[in-house]
Design an enzyme around this catalytic site. Sequence first.
Site, PDB file in Angstrom:
ATOM      1  N   CYS A   1       0.836  -1.198   0.000  1.00  0.00           N
ATOM      2  CA  CYS A   1       0.000   0.000   0.000  1.00  0.00           C
ATOM      3  C   CYS A   1       0.876   1.255   0.000  1.00  0.00           C
ATOM      4  O   CYS A   1       1.920   1.289   0.641  1.00  0.00           O
ATOM      5  CB  CYS A   1      -0.954   0.088   1.182  1.00  0.00           C
ATOM      6  SG  CYS A   1      -2.042  -1.309   1.348  1.00  0.00           S
TER       7      CYS A   1
ATOM      8  N   ARG B   1       4.065  -0.201  -4.770  1.00  0.00           N
ATOM      9  CA  ARG B   1       3.806  -0.737  -3.432  1.00  0.00           C
ATOM     10  C   ARG B   1       2.529  -1.562  -3.371  1.00  0.00           C
ATOM     11  O   ARG B   1       2.257  -2.220  -2.365  1.00  0.00           O
ATOM     12  CB  ARG B   1       3.699   0.405  -2.430  1.00  0.00           C
ATOM     13  CG  ARG B   1       4.909   1.284  -2.371  1.00  0.00           C
ATOM     14  CD  ARG B   1       4.725   2.380  -1.356  1.00  0.00           C
ATOM     15  NE  ARG B   1       4.637   1.851  -0.022  1.00  0.00           N
ATOM     16  CZ  ARG B   1       5.670   1.570   0.756  1.00  0.00           C
ATOM     17  NH1 ARG B   1       6.886   1.795   0.321  1.00  0.00           N
ATOM     18  NH2 ARG B   1       5.506   1.072   1.964  1.00  0.00           N
TER      19      ARG B   1
ATOM     20  N   TRP C   1      -2.649  -2.814  -1.705  1.00  0.00           N
ATOM     21  CA  TRP C   1      -2.294  -4.226  -1.887  1.00  0.00           C
ATOM     22  C   TRP C   1      -3.104  -4.959  -0.826  1.00  0.00           C
ATOM     23  O   TRP C   1      -2.843  -4.819   0.369  1.00  0.00           O
ATOM     24  CB  TRP C   1      -0.795  -4.431  -1.675  1.00  0.00           C
ATOM     25  CG  TRP C   1      -0.322  -5.810  -1.981  1.00  0.00           C
ATOM     26  CD1 TRP C   1       0.051  -6.303  -3.192  1.00  0.00           C
ATOM     27  CD2 TRP C   1      -0.141  -6.879  -1.054  1.00  0.00           C
ATOM     28  NE1 TRP C   1       0.447  -7.606  -3.074  1.00  0.00           N
ATOM     29  CE2 TRP C   1       0.335  -7.993  -1.777  1.00  0.00           C
ATOM     30  CE3 TRP C   1      -0.342  -7.027   0.323  1.00  0.00           C
ATOM     31  CZ2 TRP C   1       0.621  -9.219  -1.178  1.00  0.00           C
ATOM     32  CZ3 TRP C   1      -0.066  -8.245   0.920  1.00  0.00           C
ATOM     33  CH2 TRP C   1       0.411  -9.312   0.164  1.00  0.00           C
TER      34      TRP C   1
ATOM     35  N   ASN D   1      -1.762   2.193   5.761  1.00  0.00           N
ATOM     36  CA  ASN D   1      -0.901   1.106   5.296  1.00  0.00           C
ATOM     37  C   ASN D   1      -0.503   0.321   6.531  1.00  0.00           C
ATOM     38  O   ASN D   1      -0.070   0.913   7.513  1.00  0.00           O
ATOM     39  CB  ASN D   1       0.330   1.708   4.601  1.00  0.00           C
ATOM     40  CG  ASN D   1       1.389   0.665   4.286  1.00  0.00           C
ATOM     41  OD1 ASN D   1       1.094  -0.519   4.149  1.00  0.00           O
ATOM     42  ND2 ASN D   1       2.633   1.108   4.168  1.00  0.00           N
ATOM     43  N   GLY D   2      -0.656  -1.008   6.495  1.00  0.00           N
ATOM     44  CA  GLY D   2      -0.295  -1.820   7.662  1.00  0.00           C
ATOM     45  C   GLY D   2      -1.413  -2.802   7.989  1.00  0.00           C
ATOM     46  O   GLY D   2      -2.317  -3.009   7.178  1.00  0.00           O
TER      47      GLY D   2
ATOM     48  N   GLU E   1      18.076 -16.871  -8.492  1.00  0.00           N
ATOM     49  CA  GLU E   1      17.555 -15.543  -8.833  1.00  0.00           C
ATOM     50  C   GLU E   1      16.927 -15.553 -10.236  1.00  0.00           C
ATOM     51  O   GLU E   1      15.883 -14.933 -10.461  1.00  0.00           O
ATOM     52  CB  GLU E   1      18.693 -14.514  -8.739  1.00  0.00           C
ATOM     53  CG  GLU E   1      18.344 -13.099  -9.132  1.00  0.00           C
ATOM     54  CD  GLU E   1      17.214 -12.457  -8.336  1.00  0.00           C
ATOM     55  OE1 GLU E   1      16.742 -13.037  -7.349  1.00  0.00           O
ATOM     56  OE2 GLU E   1      16.769 -11.365  -8.738  1.00  0.00           O
TER      57      GLU E   1
ATOM     58  N   LYS F   1      13.115 -14.486 -10.939  1.00  0.00           N
ATOM     59  CA  LYS F   1      12.776 -13.404 -11.883  1.00  0.00           C
ATOM     60  C   LYS F   1      11.747 -13.907 -12.876  1.00  0.00           C
ATOM     61  O   LYS F   1      10.770 -13.243 -13.149  1.00  0.00           O
ATOM     62  CB  LYS F   1      14.004 -12.929 -12.669  1.00  0.00           C
ATOM     63  CG  LYS F   1      14.960 -11.949 -12.107  1.00  0.00           C
ATOM     64  CD  LYS F   1      14.474 -10.620 -11.678  1.00  0.00           C
ATOM     65  CE  LYS F   1      13.743 -10.646 -10.373  1.00  0.00           C
ATOM     66  NZ  LYS F   1      14.446 -10.312  -9.172  1.00  0.00           N
TER      67      LYS F   1
ATOM     68  N   GLU G   1       8.260 -14.501 -11.347  1.00  0.00           N
ATOM     69  CA  GLU G   1       7.622 -13.242 -10.939  1.00  0.00           C
ATOM     70  C   GLU G   1       6.999 -12.503 -12.111  1.00  0.00           C
ATOM     71  O   GLU G   1       5.900 -11.979 -12.008  1.00  0.00           O
ATOM     72  CB  GLU G   1       8.686 -12.286 -10.383  1.00  0.00           C
ATOM     73  CG  GLU G   1       8.999 -12.424  -8.945  1.00  0.00           C
ATOM     74  CD  GLU G   1      10.026 -11.382  -8.537  1.00  0.00           C
ATOM     75  OE1 GLU G   1       9.698 -10.581  -7.670  1.00  0.00           O
ATOM     76  OE2 GLU G   1      11.150 -11.352  -9.095  1.00  0.00           O
TER      77      GLU G   1
ATOM     78  N   HIS H   1      19.132 -35.663  -7.712  1.00  0.00           N
ATOM     79  CA  HIS H   1      18.410 -36.076  -6.510  1.00  0.00           C
ATOM     80  C   HIS H   1      16.926 -35.731  -6.581  1.00  0.00           C
ATOM     81  O   HIS H   1      16.276 -35.592  -5.545  1.00  0.00           O
ATOM     82  CB  HIS H   1      19.070 -35.438  -5.280  1.00  0.00           C
ATOM     83  CG  HIS H   1      20.509 -35.817  -5.148  1.00  0.00           C
ATOM     84  ND1 HIS H   1      20.910 -37.054  -4.685  1.00  0.00           N
ATOM     85  CD2 HIS H   1      21.645 -35.143  -5.485  1.00  0.00           C
ATOM     86  CE1 HIS H   1      22.238 -37.114  -4.718  1.00  0.00           C
ATOM     87  NE2 HIS H   1      22.710 -35.974  -5.200  1.00  0.00           N
TER      88      HIS H   1
ATOM     89  N   LYS I   1       6.259  -4.188  -4.012  1.00  0.00           N
ATOM     90  CA  LYS I   1       7.706  -4.078  -3.898  1.00  0.00           C
ATOM     91  C   LYS I   1       8.185  -4.084  -2.456  1.00  0.00           C
ATOM     92  O   LYS I   1       9.210  -4.645  -2.125  1.00  0.00           O
ATOM     93  CB  LYS I   1       8.184  -2.796  -4.576  1.00  0.00           C
ATOM     94  CG  LYS I   1       9.695  -2.742  -4.603  1.00  0.00           C
ATOM     95  CD  LYS I   1      10.207  -2.097  -5.835  1.00  0.00           C
ATOM     96  CE  LYS I   1      11.696  -2.234  -5.955  1.00  0.00           C
ATOM     97  NZ  LYS I   1      12.120  -3.545  -6.426  1.00  0.00           N
TER      98      LYS I   1
HETATM   99  C1  F6R Z   1      12.059 -10.035  -6.137  1.00  0.00           C
HETATM  100  C2  F6R Z   1      11.920  -9.055  -5.103  1.00  0.00           C
HETATM  101  C3  F6R Z   1      11.628  -9.526  -3.734  1.00  0.00           C
HETATM  102  C4  F6R Z   1      12.447  -8.715  -2.732  1.00  0.00           C
HETATM  103  C5  F6R Z   1      12.035  -9.091  -1.304  1.00  0.00           C
HETATM  104  C6  F6R Z   1      12.878  -8.377  -0.269  1.00  0.00           C
HETATM  105  O1  F6R Z   1      12.319  -9.452  -7.372  1.00  0.00           O
HETATM  106  O2  F6R Z   1      12.028  -7.880  -5.338  1.00  0.00           O
HETATM  107  O3  F6R Z   1      11.862 -10.882  -3.588  1.00  0.00           O
HETATM  108  O4  F6R Z   1      13.792  -8.965  -2.939  1.00  0.00           O
HETATM  109  O5  F6R Z   1      10.695  -8.785  -1.105  1.00  0.00           O
HETATM  110  O6  F6R Z   1      12.757  -6.999  -0.391  1.00  0.00           O
HETATM  111  P1  F6R Z   1      13.813  -6.033   0.248  1.00  0.00           P
HETATM  112  O7  F6R Z   1      15.121  -6.247  -0.425  1.00  0.00           O
HETATM  113  O8  F6R Z   1      13.255  -4.662  -0.007  1.00  0.00           O
HETATM  114  O9  F6R Z   1      13.881  -6.367   1.705  1.00  0.00           O
END
Ligand code: F6R
Length: 610
Positions: free
Chosen positions: A2, A27, A74, A98-99, A482, A486, A489, A505, A605
């Site tokens: 949010c 957000r 969100w 937010n929260g 990673e 990616k 996501e 395995h 994010k």
């Molecule tokens: C993936 C991504 C998330 C963040 C995770 C941690 O692309 O962005 O997996 O890496 O939510 O976020 P931070 O680094 O802000 O603590």
Amino acid sequence: MCGIIGYTGGEEAVPIIIDGLKRLEYRGYDSAGIACQCDAKVEVRRCKGKISELDSQLSDFSGSSSTAIGHTRWATHGKPSEENAHPHRSDGIVIVHNGIIENYIELKQQLEGEGYVFTSETDTEVICHLIKKHSEDKSLTEALMEAIRSVRGAYAIAAMSEKEPGRIVAARKDSPLVAGIGDGECFVASDIPAFLAHTRKVVFMEDGEMAVLSPEGIEFLSLEGKPIQKETVTIDWNAAMAEKGGYRHFMLKEIFEQPRSVADTITGRLLSHRTGEINLEEFGLEDQQLRTLEKVTIVACGTSWHAGLFGKYIIERFARIPVEVDIASEFRYRGPILQDNSLFVSITQSGETADTLAAQRLAQAQGTKTLSICNVVGSTASREADAVFFTRSGPEIGVASTKAFTAQIVALYLFSVALGRAKGALDEDGARDLINDLLTVADLMEQTLLSDPEIKGIAKELHKNKAFLFLGRSLQFPIALEGALKLKEISYIHAEGYAAGEMKHGPIALIDDGYPVVVCAPKDDLYEKVVSNIQEIRSRGGTIILITNESNKAHAAGISDYVITVPDCPTHIMPIITAVPMQLLSYHIGVFLGCDVDQPRNLAKSVTVE
Ligand code: F6R
């Protein structure tokens, strides 16, 4: 999770709020709303969907307003819908939040018993009714103070009252909130980019603080109503850094920004290029502290956790001390053992991730020194940690992390060399060579980015596959993880990352005709072993996409269906480089599938709730 923004000043508030919300959309983006003070009334507009939807619904809004609050959501409590969208209203009181309010069910029952009618499924509505209840005989500020005394949980709140034109009252606990001070105007928001186009003068709010905004300025108060003196900080980003700058998506722009962003992470961190000596002050640590260190515990979530895994490999290799890496949500509940002479390192782009913050607080409560590797200046993790290393990647707007990841890896590399020197595991020549290798990274990334058209071609051929496997070994293992994250996501394709040696395995059962396997395998001392894995996949019909170094191209072509090459470079900096084609491959697959790569479904994010 949010985004909230409030504005009061002399300008027309609606476009400022809408523009701010667009910049906070990373957000959360399932519903949105705005409340504007128009004459003696407050008008609320809300809708399901993104800010563009809200914007178009405001086309018939003819009122004039210079004080307003807005929200992009969100969903946590209640599905995305107009009723559940913020702002919420109780007569002349409106709020955005937010929260998560943990005791909202008991508060709701209590308020319903007193005759308050609830029109949403959210936890937020209780705060709104509580403020209304207390505002019968109190100012908005006092009523909000009173209301938050009854709630348990996390909040960043901005509230307005029809009775107090031109005023916004805000409060924070465990959810980020930052105030902006302009010329005859003030802002409050979840994050700086929301108002960066208007002012770079910001005040970071702490937990348990309130702000009372009017066009004349901001008064900061404790929850007991005592005035607090706060420092105003001038931010050195400009609004253009949070724009797409001609790129189709923020994600692509941020991938292409990496040569500059990793250079910024390194700049100023070396005392001497000649000796490779690292400025420990930049880590907020002293040589003596590093010398006595016996263990490092790294905790993070998601992509930052993958960077942490790289940290384990590189620190153990260069500094020869044990490193434990954990996912924050696991660490905080498993009764972790933090021994004396250990350092806790949190890695977080946003600095607001709830689980990472909780883990950091837990380490501090046990008396362990904490270092946060963080991107966002002024974020909670960076302010609470004993020491902080800013990655300086600039604002990362794409929800899927790219440039923040490579900057985190570079930060960990610098840290590992500093620690290696302090522990005596590296001599001066060794450290200097490692730093000289690191100084080539920006150029190597530039060269790697030239392969974009070729990677796009491969993505075009492969984007219709339903699942992918990503393999890597040693320092390339975190990159494989990673790569898989990616892809899933931003394209919603199922993808798994595995240590190549683990393939036999279990995951090998997945391989059948045409099953795509992305293998990160530069020609290093483990290459032959990964080649065996590749042969096992090929003999079962799998399609190999091999990411390797340029001088290994001919060999790679003989054992794979697609080869992506990166420039030759030493093994220890290779992961910073191989991360780039991984990101580009996912990006192009997502785009070919028509996905919203900057704002993938269900994600946000900044994960400020558990
Ligand atoms: C993936 C991504 C998330 C963040 C995770 C941690 O692309 O962005 O997996 O890496 O939510 O976020 P931070 O680094 O802000 O603590």
